[in-house]
Design an enzyme around this catalytic site. Structure first.
Site, PDB file in Angstrom:
ATOM      1  N   LYS A 150       0.888  -1.168   0.052  1.00  0.00           N
ATOM      2  CA  LYS A 150       0.082   0.141   0.019  1.00  0.00           C
ATOM      3  C   LYS A 150       0.897   1.224   0.046  1.00  0.00           C
ATOM      4  O   LYS A 150       0.614   2.200  -0.805  1.00  0.00           O
ATOM      5  CB  LYS A 150      -0.692  -0.003   1.101  1.00  0.00           C
ATOM      6  CG  LYS A 150      -1.638   1.305   1.520  1.00  0.00           C
ATOM      7  CD  LYS A 150      -2.267   1.440   2.788  1.00  0.00           C
ATOM      8  CE  LYS A 150      -1.847   1.549   4.048  1.00  0.00           C
ATOM      9  NZ  LYS A 150      -1.569   2.921   4.418  1.00  0.00           N
ATOM     10  N   ASN A 151       1.950   1.382   0.912  1.00  0.00           N
ATOM     11  CA  ASN A 151       2.625   2.620   1.000  1.00  0.00           C
ATOM     12  C   ASN A 151       3.505   2.739  -0.037  1.00  0.00           C
ATOM     13  O   ASN A 151       4.255   3.808  -0.057  1.00  0.00           O
ATOM     14  CB  ASN A 151       3.220   2.747   2.491  1.00  0.00           C
ATOM     15  CG  ASN A 151       2.313   2.994   3.649  1.00  0.00           C
ATOM     16  OD1 ASN A 151       1.053   3.067   3.149  1.00  0.00           O
ATOM     17  ND2 ASN A 151       2.511   2.675   4.855  1.00  0.00           N
ATOM     18  N   ASP A 198       4.637   1.000  12.019  1.00  0.00           N
ATOM     19  CA  ASP A 198       3.427   0.163  11.440  1.00  0.00           C
ATOM     20  C   ASP A 198       3.323  -1.418  11.749  1.00  0.00           C
ATOM     21  O   ASP A 198       2.185  -2.086  11.268  1.00  0.00           O
ATOM     22  CB  ASP A 198       3.569   0.413   9.746  1.00  0.00           C
ATOM     23  CG  ASP A 198       3.185   1.570   9.255  1.00  0.00           C
ATOM     24  OD1 ASP A 198       2.674   2.464  10.156  1.00  0.00           O
ATOM     25  OD2 ASP A 198       3.529   1.994   8.314  1.00  0.00           O
ATOM     26  N   ARG A 204       0.091  14.609  12.978  1.00  0.00           N
ATOM     27  CA  ARG A 204       0.726  14.506  11.667  1.00  0.00           C
ATOM     28  C   ARG A 204       0.878  15.708  10.776  1.00  0.00           C
ATOM     29  O   ARG A 204       0.036  15.847   9.714  1.00  0.00           O
ATOM     30  CB  ARG A 204       0.162  13.446  10.986  1.00  0.00           C
ATOM     31  CG  ARG A 204       0.247  11.955  12.020  1.00  0.00           C
ATOM     32  CD  ARG A 204      -0.354  10.984  10.995  1.00  0.00           C
ATOM     33  NE  ARG A 204       0.149  10.368  10.121  1.00  0.00           N
ATOM     34  CZ  ARG A 204      -0.147   9.408   9.310  1.00  0.00           C
ATOM     35  NH1 ARG A 204      -1.315   9.013   9.401  1.00  0.00           N
ATOM     36  NH2 ARG A 204       0.613   9.122   8.326  1.00  0.00           N
ATOM     37  N   ARG A 251      -8.829  -0.833   4.414  1.00  0.00           N
ATOM     38  CA  ARG A 251      -7.921   0.247   3.706  1.00  0.00           C
ATOM     39  C   ARG A 251      -6.554  -0.336   3.425  1.00  0.00           C
ATOM     40  O   ARG A 251      -5.816   0.291   2.353  1.00  0.00           O
ATOM     41  CB  ARG A 251      -7.671   1.198   4.672  1.00  0.00           C
ATOM     42  CG  ARG A 251      -8.658   2.149   5.230  1.00  0.00           C
ATOM     43  CD  ARG A 251      -8.695   3.321   5.952  1.00  0.00           C
ATOM     44  NE  ARG A 251      -7.436   4.209   5.227  1.00  0.00           N
ATOM     45  CZ  ARG A 251      -6.885   5.313   5.786  1.00  0.00           C
ATOM     46  NH1 ARG A 251      -7.213   5.564   7.080  1.00  0.00           N
ATOM     47  NH2 ARG A 251      -6.048   5.926   5.100  1.00  0.00           N
ATOM     48  N   CYS A 289      -5.292  13.090  12.469  1.00  0.00           N
ATOM     49  CA  CYS A 289      -5.995  11.943  12.381  1.00  0.00           C
ATOM     50  C   CYS A 289      -5.617  10.834  13.506  1.00  0.00           C
ATOM     51  O   CYS A 289      -5.176  11.481  14.430  1.00  0.00           O
ATOM     52  CB  CYS A 289      -5.225  10.916  11.394  1.00  0.00           C
ATOM     53  SG  CYS A 289      -3.626  10.564  11.426  1.00  0.00           S
TER      54      CYS A 289
HETATM   55  N1  EPU Z   1       6.025  15.000  10.568  1.00  0.00           N
HETATM   56  C1  EPU Z   1       6.269  16.161  10.999  1.00  0.00           C
HETATM   57  N2  EPU Z   1       6.050  17.178   9.908  1.00  0.00           N
HETATM   58  C2  EPU Z   1       5.914  16.698   8.713  1.00  0.00           C
HETATM   59  C3  EPU Z   1       5.840  15.287   8.262  1.00  0.00           C
HETATM   60  C4  EPU Z   1       5.989  14.501   9.327  1.00  0.00           C
HETATM   61  O1  EPU Z   1       6.475  16.492  12.170  1.00  0.00           O
HETATM   62  O2  EPU Z   1       5.881  17.684   7.884  1.00  0.00           O
HETATM   63  C5  EPU Z   1       6.474  13.977  11.732  1.00  0.00           C
HETATM   64  C6  EPU Z   1       5.074  13.086  11.844  1.00  0.00           C
HETATM   65  O3  EPU Z   1       3.969  13.560  12.608  1.00  0.00           O
HETATM   66  C7  EPU Z   1       5.605  11.846  12.469  1.00  0.00           C
HETATM   67  C8  EPU Z   1       6.991  11.568  11.677  1.00  0.00           C
HETATM   68  O4  EPU Z   1       7.264  13.125  11.521  1.00  0.00           O
HETATM   69  O5  EPU Z   1       5.835  12.084  13.793  1.00  0.00           O
HETATM   70  C9  EPU Z   1       7.337  10.852  10.731  1.00  0.00           C
HETATM   71  O6  EPU Z   1       6.096  10.783   9.630  1.00  0.00           O
HETATM   72  P1  EPU Z   1       6.163  10.573   8.165  1.00  0.00           P
HETATM   73  O7  EPU Z   1       6.183  11.814   7.500  1.00  0.00           O
HETATM   74  O8  EPU Z   1       7.388   9.771   8.067  1.00  0.00           O
HETATM   75  O9  EPU Z   1       4.904   9.576   7.794  1.00  0.00           O
HETATM   76  P2  EPU Z   1       4.180   9.460   6.732  1.00  0.00           P
HETATM   77  O10 EPU Z   1       4.879   9.861   5.646  1.00  0.00           O
HETATM   78  O11 EPU Z   1       2.913  10.506   6.970  1.00  0.00           O
HETATM   79  C10 EPU Z   1       4.193   7.199   6.177  1.00  0.00           C
HETATM   80  C11 EPU Z   1       3.266   5.892   6.121  1.00  0.00           C
HETATM   81  C12 EPU Z   1       2.718   5.766   7.459  1.00  0.00           C
HETATM   82  C13 EPU Z   1       3.961   5.055   8.091  1.00  0.00           C
HETATM   83  C14 EPU Z   1       5.055   6.524   8.628  1.00  0.00           C
HETATM   84  C15 EPU Z   1       6.256   5.940   9.190  1.00  0.00           C
HETATM   85  C16 EPU Z   1       2.257   6.017   3.765  1.00  0.00           C
HETATM   86  C17 EPU Z   1       1.010   6.348   3.036  1.00  0.00           C
HETATM   87  N3  EPU Z   1       2.224   6.292   5.357  1.00  0.00           N
HETATM   88  O12 EPU Z   1       3.592   8.204   6.968  1.00  0.00           O
HETATM   89  O13 EPU Z   1       1.968   4.499   7.425  1.00  0.00           O
HETATM   90  O14 EPU Z   1       3.678   5.021   9.914  1.00  0.00           O
HETATM   91  O15 EPU Z   1       5.460   6.908   6.989  1.00  0.00           O
HETATM   92  O16 EPU Z   1       6.936   5.027   8.742  1.00  0.00           O
HETATM   93  O17 EPU Z   1       3.349   5.600   3.369  1.00  0.00           O
HETATM   94  C18 EPU Z   1       0.077   2.960   7.681  1.00  0.00           C
HETATM   95  O18 EPU Z   1       0.176   2.599   6.769  1.00  0.00           O
HETATM   96  O19 EPU Z   1      -0.741   2.431   8.607  1.00  0.00           O
HETATM   97  C19 EPU Z   1       0.723   4.243   8.087  1.00  0.00           C
HETATM   98  C20 EPU Z   1       0.216   5.194   8.972  1.00  0.00           C
END
Ligand code: EPU
Length: 431
Positions: A22-23, A316, A131, A408, A126
């Site tokens: 998915k990711n 995850d 996030r 999902r 969320c």
């Molecule tokens: N963060 C910030 N500012 C930003 C972006 C992120 O502070 O602008 C923080 C977040 O709040 C979090 C940390 O940085 O504390 C890491 O967040 P990241 O950006 O790495 O997460 P993401 O890209 O939103 C993806 C996956 C998540 C997975 C995380 C971490 C997808 C679609 N989502 O989210 O997957 O947990 O990376 O590996 O790829 C899931 O599949 O259930 C899921 C939540």
């Protein structure tokens, strides 16, 4: 709303085919916005999040078509989907669409890079925490975009195109790295990303962009260099196997006992979790067809884990591993460092008889020799599947509500588990 009913106690034996990730699929689909030519993605999982993103991309003008199965292909072969964004008809991603799935915010980068403007609704909080998207916007600002917030929308403009830059991420972010990769691919000049995410899904996106004509080196390390090009072309790319799905079923087998081949799974994509499972007592062997996971006879040993960016233990899989630890012979500590509020499963696991105490960002789990079935519900995808794992080992019957969370991110979950001997069924349409 559907529910899932599980009667616990059966070991898992057989083969579970692992779907496309998915990711990885979500950012790859979004990359189709970067080119007027067709991006063909193979091994696409059939998931609610994928369907939702198809809708969002459709709103921007992306046409998509699904190839029929070829002779001899089974339902386990992922779909092949063709995405063509010949013309971007709308550069706005509205609240009604973006609020349902955070990753849809990532359309910001390709819309801005290709069209010089975009307007995307702020995703908002969320269930697993606030996030924010500040780091995604910081990266685009460095690449020369003007960013403004207006009425809940982030408005980006770069009338003369984006320009390569040095971007230092103060915190590892998967979405920030995906965003910067896509935007910098069409920027003038060279971009260097420091403290970039090293997740395998980043490597998958970089490989696909490279097939589309991007010039990227260092993906999979914390420094990535991108030399911008003026346009990208179509390409064909197969989505990587889902390491979180593989890890989830590996944990399920460690929980119930039995012997299962996870067809298509690769240990190197989630080695930290494989190591934790081996420490807990599972036997894991790599074969040509995938990973074989077994646990026979011996009990489950307590293992401490701390989530952190790849290659450390993935957030995850945190909820699923916690479910396993509720049956361990002793006390384990599970620390969550990525998201500040990712322990909603604790209360629900307690309904099944688990002993878990929260101490800040750490859950202290005291294992016990049994869990008991109960009605439960969960508020996010990974939390829901941790309840499935607990229910598979609990005495008696568990009903899991709000199954849409599972849909999902897990393709044909009940079928994959029941084919291996689990007593699991979906009950349609009741609340
Ligand atoms: N963060 C910030 N500012 C930003 C972006 C992120 O502070 O602008 C923080 C977040 O709040 C979090 C940390 O940085 O504390 C890491 O967040 P990241 O950006 O790495 O997460 P993401 O890209 O939103 C993806 C996956 C998540 C997975 C995380 C971490 C997808 C679609 N989502 O989210 O997957 O947990 O990376 O590996 O790829 C899931 O599949 O259930 C899921 C939540």
């Amino acid at each position: 709303m559907d529910r899932i009913r599980i009667v616990g106690g059966a070991p898992l034996n057989g083969v579970i085919p692992i779907s496309g990730a998915k990711n990885a699929a979500l950012p790859l689909m979004i990359a189709s916005l970067l080119t007027p030519e067709t991006l063909t993605l193979e091994n696409m999982p059939l998931l609610a999040d994928v369907t939702q993103l198809e809708r969002i991309l459709g709103n921007h003008g992306v046409d998509f078509s699904i190839s029929g199965k070829r002779r001899g292909e089974t339902e386990n072969a992922g779909r092949t989907v063709h995405f063509t964004a010949r013309e971007i008809v709308d550069t706005t991603a509205p609240y009604e669409l973006v609020s349902r799935m955070r990753a849809s915010f990532w359309v910001f980068a390709p819309l801005l890079a290709r069209m010089g403007e975009c307007r995307v609704s702020l995703p908002g909080g969320c269930a697993i925490g606030t996030r924010p998207v500040d780091l995604l916007l910081m990266a685009l600002d460095k690449l020369g975009a003007r960013i403004e917030i207006e009425n809940g929308y982030v408005v980006g403009s770069a009338k003369n195109g984006l320009v390569g830059a040095e971007i230092d991420f103060p915190k590892v972010t998967v979405g920030g790295t995906h965003t910067a990769l896509m935007a910098a691919s069409l920027a003038r000049g060279t971009t260097v990303l420091r403290n970039a995410a090293r997740e395998p899904e980043i490597v998958d996106l970089a490989e696909c962009l490279t097939r589309m004509g991007a010039r990227i080196s260092g993906a999979g390390t914390s420094t990535i260099e991108i030399e911008g090009v003026t346009s990208l072309s179509g390409a064909r790319h197969a989505v990587m196997p889902d390491r979180i799905e593989a890890g989830t079923y590996a944990i399920a087998v460690a929980m119930t006992g039995g012997d299962v081949l996870l067809a298509g799974a690769r240990a190197d994509l989630f080695q930290a979790a494989v190591d934790a499972l081996v420490a807990a007592g599972a036997k894991i062997t790599e074969t040509n067809e995938g990973l074989r996971v077994a646990r026979n006879g011996a009990g489950i040993s307590p293992v401490d884990v701390t989530t952190a960016p790849f290659p450390e233990f993935p957030t995850d899989l945190q909820a699923q591993f916690m479910a396993l630890m509720t049956r361990a012979n002793g006390v384990s500590r599970i620390t969550e460092t990525i998201f500040e509020n990712r322990f909603m499963h604790v209360q629900e696991l307690a309904r099944l008889g688990a002993h878990i105490r929260l101490d800040g960002d750490t859950a202290v789990v005291t294992g016990s020799d049994h869990l008991d079935g109960a009605p439960v519900m969960a508020t996010d995808l990974r939390a829901s599947v941790s309840l499935v794992i607990a229910a598979l080992a609990a005495r008696g019957e568990t009903t899991i509500n709000r199954v849409y969370h599972l849909d999902r991110g897990f393709e044909r979950l009940e079928k994959k588990l029941s084919d291996c001997g689990a007593q699991i069924e979906r009950i349609s349409g009741q609340g």
